[in-house]
Write a protein that holds these residues in place. Structure first.
Motif, short mmCIF file in Angstrom:
data_model
loop_
_atom_site.label_atom_id
_atom_site.label_comp_id
_atom_site.label_asym_id
_atom_site.label_seq_id
_atom_site.Cartn_x
_atom_site.Cartn_y
_atom_site.Cartn_z
N VAL A 190 0.84 -1.19 0.00
CA VAL A 190 0.00 0.00 0.00
C VAL A 190 0.88 1.25 0.00
N PRO A 191 0.66 2.17 -0.97
CA PRO A 191 1.45 3.41 -0.92
C PRO A 191 0.99 4.30 0.25
N LEU A 192 1.91 4.64 1.12
CA LEU A 192 1.61 5.41 2.32
C LEU A 192 2.38 6.72 2.32
N ARG A 193 1.76 7.76 2.85
CA ARG A 193 2.44 9.04 3.07
C ARG A 193 2.49 9.26 4.57
N TRP A 194 3.69 9.20 5.10
CA TRP A 194 3.90 9.25 6.54
C TRP A 194 4.07 10.67 7.05
N VAL A 195 3.47 10.96 8.19
CA VAL A 195 3.68 12.20 8.93
C VAL A 195 3.92 11.79 10.37
N VAL A 196 5.08 12.12 10.90
CA VAL A 196 5.42 11.78 12.28
C VAL A 196 5.62 13.06 13.07
N VAL A 221 -5.98 16.76 8.07
CA VAL A 221 -5.42 16.71 6.71
C VAL A 221 -4.82 15.34 6.41
N VAL A 222 -4.18 14.72 7.39
CA VAL A 222 -3.59 13.40 7.15
C VAL A 222 -4.69 12.37 6.95
N ARG A 223 -5.76 12.46 7.72
CA ARG A 223 -6.89 11.54 7.55
C ARG A 223 -7.49 11.67 6.15
N VAL A 257 0.61 21.82 6.42
CA VAL A 257 -0.74 21.29 6.18
C VAL A 257 -1.09 21.38 4.70
N ALA A 258 -0.82 22.53 4.08
CA ALA A 258 -1.12 22.71 2.66
C ALA A 258 -0.28 21.78 1.80
N TRP A 259 0.99 21.57 2.17
CA TRP A 259 1.87 20.67 1.42
C TRP A 259 1.33 19.24 1.45
N ILE A 260 0.95 18.79 2.63
CA ILE A 260 0.41 17.43 2.74
C ILE A 260 -0.88 17.31 1.95
N ALA A 261 -1.77 18.29 2.08
CA ALA A 261 -3.06 18.25 1.38
C ALA A 261 -2.89 18.24 -0.13
N SER A 262 -1.86 18.91 -0.62
CA SER A 262 -1.64 19.00 -2.07
C SER A 262 -1.16 17.68 -2.67
N GLY A 263 -0.51 16.86 -1.85
CA GLY A 263 0.07 15.62 -2.35
C GLY A 263 1.36 15.83 -3.12
N ALA A 264 1.84 17.06 -3.17
CA ALA A 264 3.07 17.37 -3.91
C ALA A 264 4.28 16.70 -3.25
N SER A 265 5.23 16.30 -4.08
CA SER A 265 6.42 15.65 -3.55
C SER A 265 7.55 16.63 -3.24
N HIS A 266 7.45 17.85 -3.75
CA HIS A 266 8.52 18.82 -3.48
C HIS A 266 8.21 19.62 -2.22
N LEU A 267 9.22 19.84 -1.44
CA LEU A 267 9.11 20.65 -0.23
C LEU A 267 8.86 22.09 -0.64
N THR A 323 -5.87 12.42 3.44
CA THR A 323 -4.85 12.16 2.42
C THR A 323 -4.86 10.67 2.07
N PRO A 324 -4.98 10.32 0.79
CA PRO A 324 -4.93 8.90 0.44
C PRO A 324 -3.62 8.27 0.95
N GLY A 325 -3.74 7.22 1.72
CA GLY A 325 -2.56 6.54 2.26
C GLY A 325 -1.90 7.29 3.39
N GLY A 326 -2.55 8.32 3.93
CA GLY A 326 -1.96 9.11 5.00
C GLY A 326 -1.84 8.34 6.30
N VAL A 327 -0.67 8.41 6.93
CA VAL A 327 -0.43 7.75 8.22
C VAL A 327 0.16 8.80 9.15
N LEU A 328 -0.49 9.01 10.27
CA LEU A 328 -0.02 9.98 11.27
C LEU A 328 0.46 9.22 12.50
N VAL A 329 1.69 9.50 12.92
CA VAL A 329 2.28 8.82 14.06
C VAL A 329 2.75 9.88 15.06
N HIS A 330 2.34 9.72 16.31
CA HIS A 330 2.82 10.58 17.39
C HIS A 330 3.91 9.81 18.12
#
Length: 122
Positions: free
Chosen positions: A13-19, A34-36, A88-98, A38-45
Motif C-alpha cells: 500500500v502506498p503510504l504518506r507518513w507524517v510523524v 489533513v492526514v486523515r 498542512v497545505a503541502w500534505i493536502a496537495s500531495g506534492a512531492s517537493h518541499l 490524504t490517500p494513504g496518510g499515516v499519522l504517528v505521534h
C-alpha cells in the motif's frame, strides 16, 4: 453473494507518513484532519525522536511509497504557526517537493527522496 478471498500486506500500500514529535500536541492536532483526508496518510505521534532528528517537530515523507515504515522523511523544526499551515497545505496537495518556504526549517532528512525534496526547494 460473491465471496472474495485474498490478502494485502502493508508493504503493498502506498503510504504518506507524517510523524510528530512527543511534545508537539498542537502540531498533532492541526495535522490530524489533513492526514486523515490524504490517500494513504499515516499519522504517528512519537514517544521519542530519533537522535538524527534532534530539534524536529514533524517529519513528512515527501511522497507516498510502499512499505511498512517510512524510509524517506524531511524533518522540520523551529516551525511557526504559519509554517505549520504551509506543512498542512503541502500534505493536502500531495506534492512531492518541499515548499520553498520550509527549506530553512529542515533540521534533517532521511532517505534519497527526503534529500531530493529538500534540494528541489532550495
Amino acid at each position: 453473494m460473491t465471496a472474495l478471498a485474498g490478502s494485502a500486506r502493508l508493504a503493498d500500500v502506498p503510504l504518506r507518513w507524517v510523524v510528530v514529535a512527543p511534545d508537539e500536541v498542537g502540531v498533532l492536532h492541526r495535522l490530524t484532519r489533513v492526514v486523515r483526508g490524504t490517500p494513504g496518510g499515516v499519522l504517528v505521534h512519537l514517544d521519542a525522536l530519533p537522535p538524527a532528528a534532534a530539534g524536529a517537530q514533524v517529519g513528512v515523507s515527501p511522497c507516498a511509497a510502499c512499505g511498512g515504515a517510512p524510509s524517506d522523511l524531511v524533518w522540520l523544526g523551529r516551525l511557526t504557526a504559519a509554517d505549520v499551515g504551509v506543512v498542512v497545505a503541502w500534505i493536502a496537495s500531495g506534492a512531492s517537493h518541499l515548499p520553498a518556504e520550509l527549506a530553512s526549517r529542515v533540521v534533517a532528512t532521511t532517505g534519497p527522496r527526503g534529500h531530493e525534496a529538500v534540494e528541489r526547494a532550495r
